[in-house]
Design an enzyme around this catalytic site. Structure first.
Site, PDB file in Angstrom:
ATOM      1  N   ASP A  75      10.111   5.811 -10.220  1.00 29.69           N
ATOM      2  CA  ASP A  75       9.745   6.437 -11.490  1.00 29.69           C
ATOM      3  C   ASP A  75      10.491   7.743 -11.720  1.00 29.69           C
ATOM      4  O   ASP A  75      10.798   8.109 -12.859  1.00 29.69           O
ATOM      5  CB  ASP A  75       8.239   6.691 -11.541  1.00 29.69           C
ATOM      6  N   SER A  85       0.813  -1.213   0.000  1.00 31.11           N
ATOM      7  CA  SER A  85       0.000   0.000   0.000  1.00 31.11           C
ATOM      8  C   SER A  85       0.852   1.271   0.000  1.00 31.11           C
ATOM      9  O   SER A  85       1.523   1.565  -0.970  1.00 31.11           O
ATOM     10  CB  SER A  85      -0.950  -0.035   1.207  1.00 31.11           C
ATOM     11  N   LYS A 137      -0.622  -4.303  -3.041  1.00 29.70           N
ATOM     12  CA  LYS A 137      -1.914  -3.792  -2.578  1.00 29.70           C
ATOM     13  C   LYS A 137      -2.047  -2.370  -3.101  1.00 29.70           C
ATOM     14  O   LYS A 137      -1.639  -1.409  -2.460  1.00 29.70           O
ATOM     15  CB  LYS A 137      -1.981  -3.860  -1.051  1.00 29.70           C
TER      16      LYS A 137
END
Length: 472
Positions: free
Chosen positions: A334, A323, A348
């Site tokens: 990224d 999460s 998740k």
């Protein structure tokens, strides 16, 4: 003609009345308002051709299934071995509707509200594990640091099949959590299945008051800092900044490298993960969510200013990282702000929204999916590390020092021989390094940071030398 004509239109009129009652009984209404209905009735009475557009059956409640539901409700009321109240049956039906959607959607009764507040505040009673459901069993997402479960040996990925003598199969997640919580000092025996084990393992765990310290920090070696985020709570963002500031104060300068440990971090408050990522990014998107309703479509971006600019960062993740921890790792990956190391995360990547039903009840329902800045969905795929490093134990093969040139009798004396006596420890390698020595993944992260620092230092030296040459 009137006698022939009137009976002919009496049937459509009765059909219309029946249709109106039929749709109203199922909680629906015809599309026309009262004015349209009057025109419709007048047209039929005048013998005009009337077209009626009925609701699309695909968008309406399935009446056969509704009849089936009421039939089951009635059979349980009449024939179940014990008497069951209407309220209990309806609440069970609501729980069933939500739990069948996905493992994270659930019905929140008043006590569940309290547990939700406890889990985000950082203090609660129990074993100290983050759990979910898998194939009807309770799966350990991650044990929380310094809790009874972790100390007893519970590991991420363990499948709990029994709580004391009660089988978990058939329980809801809420029921299992209630059994795991209890009075501090009492013992709960977990029967678990673990990958690589042929038989179930019994682990007795003593319940305690769980106080979760969200952020821990220390120096690994001179210049190399370590920050462990155990769970994302409301204050994690500010605690993370304080930890970085403390590490730099201890070093007396900017850090040469930083390890952020997100292993076995089950997630927590979204905003805390966003604040942590914002501290390390100068600009750009951190995470966005996509769902069916407008309120579930959110975008979070970083403000200007990277508090650790030019400091290499390695983020450690594993199968217990879920999460919010995946959001942080994905954003830094990224933006190429950190090297992600370890093993693939839990996956998740969904958003749960608490929707109040009244003052004491609510539903927690999945309303959106998380996406990294590059548009990658985290759900069921997780974050793949840039460098995969699996847990391992290192054993020193040869503890004896090598025979060197300096040991030869009559050897040619070296210029710096007296500055580094044989056997002297290298500066910075003191007892604080023992944490990395015991942890292969952490040791790998530290070695990578050292290599990056050496390259950066050489790169700056070359640039400085070129500048001097051009000036001459």
């Amino acid at each position: 003609m009137k006698r022939v004509r009137n009976p002919r239109y009496a049937f459509p009129l009765r059909s219309l009345a029946l249709a109106t009652c039929f749709f109203t009984a199922s909680g629906l209404a015809l599309a026309q308002d009262q004015t349209d209905e009057q025109k419709l009735l007048e047209g039929i009475q005048n013998g005009e051709r009337v077209e009626i557009t009925l609701p699309d059956p695909e968008t309406q409640l399935p009446l056969d299934d509704l009849r089936k539901f009421t039939e089951v409700f009635s059979r349980i009321k009449d024939a179940y071995v014990e008497e069951v109240g209407d309220r209990q049956l309806l609440e069970s039906a609501i729980k069933g509707m939500l739990s069948d959607l996905d493992p994270h959607s659930t019905y929140l009764a008043p006590k569940d509200y309290e547990q939700l507040e406890e889990s985000t505040s950082g203090e609660f009673g129990g074993l100290g594990i983050e759990v979910g459901m898998e194939n009807g069993f309770v799966k350990v997402i991650a044990p929380i640091d310094d809790t009874p479960a972790q100390k007893a040996g519970v590991q991420a990925g363990d499948l709990i099949i029994k709580l004391d003598e009660k089988p978990v199969k058939g329980m809801s997640l809420e029921e299992a959590v209630k059994l795991m919580r209890g009075k501090p000092g009492t013992i709960l025996t977990l029967t678990i299945m673990r990958e690589g084990q042929n038989a179930p393992i019994e682990i007795p765990v003593e319940r305690d008051v769980i106080k979760v310290t969200s952020v821990k920090s220390r120096m690994l070696e001179n210049g190399y800092g370590y920050v462990r985020i155990t769970q994302f709570q409301a204050e994690t963002g500010s605690q993370f900044l304080s930890a970085l500031s403390s590490l730099e104060d201890d070093h007396g300068n900017d850090l040469d490298g930083l390890v952020i440990d997100l292993r076995n971090n089950p997630g927590g408050v979204l905003q805390a993960a966003v604040e942590t990522a914002d501290a390390l990014l100068d600009n750009g998107l951190i995470v966005y969510t996509e769902g069916r309703i407008q309120s579930s479509r959110l975008r979070f971006s970083a403000k200007a200013g990277d508090v650790m600019a030019d400091t290499p960062i390695v983020v450690l993740i594993n199968g217990g990282s879920a999460s919010a921890s995946e959001i942080l790792a994905g954003a830094l990956q990224d933006h190429e702000r950190a090297v992600i190391m370890g093993t693939q995360s839990f996956g998740k990547g969904s958003v749960q929204t608490v929707i109040p039903l009244d003052e004491t009840h609510a539903i927690k329902m999945t309303t959106a999916r998380y996406y990294t800045p590059d548009g990658r969905s985290i759900q069921a795929t997780g974050i793949k590390p840039d460098i995969e490093v699996r847990p391992a134990e290192l054993t020193e093969l040869d503890s004896q020092p090598f025979f060197t040139e300096a040991d030869l009798s009559g050897h040619l004396e070296g210029q710096n021989e007296d500055q580094q006596p044989a056997g002297e420890d290298v500066e910075g390698e003191d007892s604080t390094a023992s944490l990395a020595d015991r942890d292969y993944q952490l040791r790998s992260a530290l070695n990578l940071l050292k290599g990056l620092h050496i390259l950066n230092r050489k790169g700056k030296t070359n640039v400085s030398t070129e500048g001097q040459d051009s000036a001459q």
